[in-house]
Design a protein around this motif. Sequence first.
Motif, PDB file in Angstrom:
ATOM      1  N   ALA A   1       0.856  -1.086   0.008  1.00 37.34           N
ATOM      2  CA  ALA A   1      -0.019   0.027   0.042  1.00 37.34           C
ATOM      3  C   ALA A   1       0.925   1.314  -0.017  1.00 37.34           C
ATOM      4  O   ALA A   1       2.038   1.244   0.568  1.00 37.34           O
ATOM      5  CB  ALA A   1      -0.964  -0.094   1.252  1.00 37.34           C
ATOM      6  N   PRO A   2       0.535   2.346  -0.772  1.00 34.57           N
ATOM      7  CA  PRO A   2       1.206   3.629  -0.825  1.00 34.57           C
ATOM      8  C   PRO A   2       1.193   4.159   0.640  1.00 34.57           C
ATOM      9  O   PRO A   2       0.136   4.154   1.436  1.00 34.57           O
ATOM     10  CB  PRO A   2       0.752   4.130  -1.910  1.00 34.57           C
ATOM     11  CG  PRO A   2      -0.582   3.742  -2.084  1.00 34.57           C
ATOM     12  CD  PRO A   2      -0.587   2.391  -1.571  1.00 34.57           C
ATOM     13  N   GLU A   3       2.217   5.138   0.962  1.00 33.59           N
ATOM     14  CA  GLU A   3       2.326   5.810   2.151  1.00 33.59           C
ATOM     15  C   GLU A   3       1.491   6.971   1.936  1.00 33.59           C
ATOM     16  O   GLU A   3       1.490   7.695   0.672  1.00 33.59           O
ATOM     17  CB  GLU A   3       3.728   6.300   2.385  1.00 33.59           C
ATOM     18  CG  GLU A   3       4.476   5.191   2.762  1.00 33.59           C
ATOM     19  CD  GLU A   3       4.066   4.317   4.202  1.00 33.59           C
ATOM     20  OE1 GLU A   3       3.502   5.342   4.963  1.00 33.59           O
ATOM     21  OE2 GLU A   3       4.283   3.187   4.196  1.00 33.59           O
ATOM     22  N   PHE A   4       0.541   7.280   2.543  1.00 32.96           N
ATOM     23  CA  PHE A   4      -0.186   8.623   2.606  1.00 32.96           C
ATOM     24  C   PHE A   4       0.026   9.642   3.627  1.00 32.96           C
ATOM     25  O   PHE A   4      -0.654  10.555   3.777  1.00 32.96           O
ATOM     26  CB  PHE A   4      -1.815   8.112   2.786  1.00 32.96           C
ATOM     27  CG  PHE A   4      -2.353   7.212   1.614  1.00 32.96           C
ATOM     28  CD1 PHE A   4      -2.683   7.668   0.623  1.00 32.96           C
ATOM     29  CD2 PHE A   4      -2.291   5.860   2.043  1.00 32.96           C
ATOM     30  CE1 PHE A   4      -3.170   6.980  -0.483  1.00 32.96           C
ATOM     31  CE2 PHE A   4      -2.989   5.020   0.881  1.00 32.96           C
ATOM     32  CZ  PHE A   4      -3.233   5.513  -0.232  1.00 32.96           C
ATOM     33  N   GLY A   5       1.173   9.374   4.449  1.00 33.20           N
ATOM     34  CA  GLY A   5       1.256  10.284   5.374  1.00 33.20           C
ATOM     35  C   GLY A   5       0.522  10.382   6.476  1.00 33.20           C
ATOM     36  O   GLY A   5      -0.207   9.559   6.734  1.00 33.20           O
ATOM     37  N   VAL A   6       0.323  11.640   6.973  1.00 28.37           N
ATOM     38  CA  VAL A   6      -0.635  11.734   8.156  1.00 28.37           C
ATOM     39  C   VAL A   6      -2.151  12.176   7.631  1.00 28.37           C
ATOM     40  O   VAL A   6      -2.771  12.049   8.596  1.00 28.37           O
ATOM     41  CB  VAL A   6       0.065  12.957   9.059  1.00 28.37           C
ATOM     42  CG1 VAL A   6       1.265  12.547   9.962  1.00 28.37           C
ATOM     43  CG2 VAL A   6      -0.149  14.090   8.468  1.00 28.37           C
TER      44      VAL A   6
ATOM     45  N   ASP B   1      -3.368  -3.795   4.012  1.00 28.30           N
ATOM     46  CA  ASP B   1      -2.400  -4.862   3.780  1.00 28.30           C
ATOM     47  C   ASP B   1      -1.698  -4.966   2.419  1.00 28.30           C
ATOM     48  O   ASP B   1      -0.476  -5.366   2.451  1.00 28.30           O
ATOM     49  CB  ASP B   1      -2.995  -6.325   3.872  1.00 28.30           C
ATOM     50  CG  ASP B   1      -2.599  -6.943   5.341  1.00 28.30           C
ATOM     51  OD1 ASP B   1      -1.859  -6.251   5.972  1.00 28.30           O
ATOM     52  OD2 ASP B   1      -2.892  -8.065   5.699  1.00 28.30           O
ATOM     53  N   GLY B   2      -2.272  -4.202   1.320  1.00 30.00           N
ATOM     54  CA  GLY B   2      -1.628  -4.318   0.105  1.00 30.00           C
ATOM     55  C   GLY B   2      -2.730  -3.990  -0.869  1.00 30.00           C
ATOM     56  O   GLY B   2      -3.963  -3.858  -0.453  1.00 30.00           O
ATOM     57  N   LEU B   3      -2.245  -3.972  -2.212  1.00 27.35           N
ATOM     58  CA  LEU B   3      -3.268  -3.974  -3.201  1.00 27.35           C
ATOM     59  C   LEU B   3      -2.854  -4.929  -4.097  1.00 27.35           C
ATOM     60  O   LEU B   3      -1.825  -5.204  -4.585  1.00 27.35           O
ATOM     61  CB  LEU B   3      -2.863  -2.512  -4.098  1.00 27.35           C
ATOM     62  CG  LEU B   3      -3.195  -1.139  -3.176  1.00 27.35           C
ATOM     63  CD1 LEU B   3      -2.613  -0.033  -3.789  1.00 27.35           C
ATOM     64  CD2 LEU B   3      -4.494  -1.072  -2.569  1.00 27.35           C
ATOM     65  N   ALA B   4      -4.163  -5.473  -4.840  1.00 24.92           N
ATOM     66  CA  ALA B   4      -3.806  -6.719  -5.894  1.00 24.92           C
ATOM     67  C   ALA B   4      -4.665  -6.271  -7.045  1.00 24.92           C
ATOM     68  O   ALA B   4      -5.608  -6.164  -7.117  1.00 24.92           O
ATOM     69  CB  ALA B   4      -4.248  -7.954  -5.240  1.00 24.92           C
TER      70      ALA B   4
ATOM     71  N   LEU C   1      -6.793  -4.718  -0.081  1.00 22.13           N
ATOM     72  CA  LEU C   1      -6.544  -5.862   0.825  1.00 22.13           C
ATOM     73  C   LEU C   1      -6.606  -5.335   2.193  1.00 22.13           C
ATOM     74  O   LEU C   1      -5.836  -4.379   2.438  1.00 22.13           O
ATOM     75  CB  LEU C   1      -5.634  -6.862   0.776  1.00 22.13           C
ATOM     76  CG  LEU C   1      -5.429  -7.323  -0.646  1.00 22.13           C
ATOM     77  CD1 LEU C   1      -4.083  -8.210  -0.951  1.00 22.13           C
ATOM     78  CD2 LEU C   1      -6.586  -8.436  -0.837  1.00 22.13           C
ATOM     79  N   VAL C   2      -7.694  -5.613   3.143  1.00 28.60           N
ATOM     80  CA  VAL C   2      -7.804  -5.132   4.408  1.00 28.60           C
ATOM     81  C   VAL C   2      -7.276  -5.864   5.313  1.00 28.60           C
ATOM     82  O   VAL C   2      -7.371  -7.153   5.533  1.00 28.60           O
ATOM     83  CB  VAL C   2      -9.361  -4.875   4.674  1.00 28.60           C
ATOM     84  CG1 VAL C   2      -9.637  -4.214   5.928  1.00 28.60           C
ATOM     85  CG2 VAL C   2      -9.915  -3.919   3.576  1.00 28.60           C
ATOM     86  N   ASP C   3      -6.441  -5.270   6.313  1.00 28.47           N
ATOM     87  CA  ASP C   3      -6.149  -5.866   7.545  1.00 28.47           C
ATOM     88  C   ASP C   3      -7.218  -5.918   8.563  1.00 28.47           C
ATOM     89  O   ASP C   3      -7.333  -4.915   9.157  1.00 28.47           O
ATOM     90  CB  ASP C   3      -4.798  -5.632   8.056  1.00 28.47           C
ATOM     91  CG  ASP C   3      -4.227  -6.311   9.398  1.00 28.47           C
ATOM     92  OD1 ASP C   3      -5.096  -6.976  10.042  1.00 28.47           O
ATOM     93  OD2 ASP C   3      -3.202  -6.121   9.696  1.00 28.47           O
TER      94      ASP C   3
END
Length: 165
Positions: free
Chosen positions: A117-122, A130-133, A142-144
Motif C-alpha cells: 500500500a502506498p504511504e499517505f502520510g498523516v 495490507d496491500g493492493l492486488a 486488501l484489508v487487515d
Amino acid sequence: MTQLAELAANGGQQKEFLTFVLGEEHYGLDIMAVKEIRGYEPVTSIAKAPPFIKGVLNLRGEVVPIVDLRLKFDLGEATYTEFTIVIMVTVADRIVGIVVDAVSDVVKLEDEDIRPAPEFGVAFDSRYLDGLAPLDDKMVILVDIEALITSDELGIVDKVRATEV
C-alpha cells in the motif's frame, strides 16, 4: 503479523481472500478470518456508539457488534436492502459483523500478486491496508481486519456487553 509478512515467512504460498464491494471499490480480506456470510437484519442500536457501529445482534446466543464499513471508510450512508451483506469475521477471538454492499468472490493470491500500500502520510490512516492486488481490470484493496477493528473500538463493544448482561 501482517498478511504480507506472513506470505514472505511462508515462502510465497497462496492465500485466499474473500472479495467484497463497497461503493465502486473492491476489497479483500483473509478468508481465514471469515466465519460466515449473512444477509443484513435489523440490529439493536447502542447509545453513544460511534456511527460506524450500527449496533449488536444475537448470533446463536452471542452478542455480536455490527460495523458498517461504508461509514468506517467514510464512503457515505449505506442503503440497506435485501442484497446487503454482513460478513461475520473473527477478530481477537471475537466475532464481529461487517456490513458491505456485496460479496464478490474468493480469489487466490501469491505474494508477488500483492503490491504494498502506498504511504499517505498523516493525511490518511492506512494502517488497515495490507496491500493492493490488481485483478483483471480492477484493483482489490486488501484489508487487515485485525488492524481495522482496533482494540479501542472493541472496548466499546465490551462496555455494551457488560450493560446488556
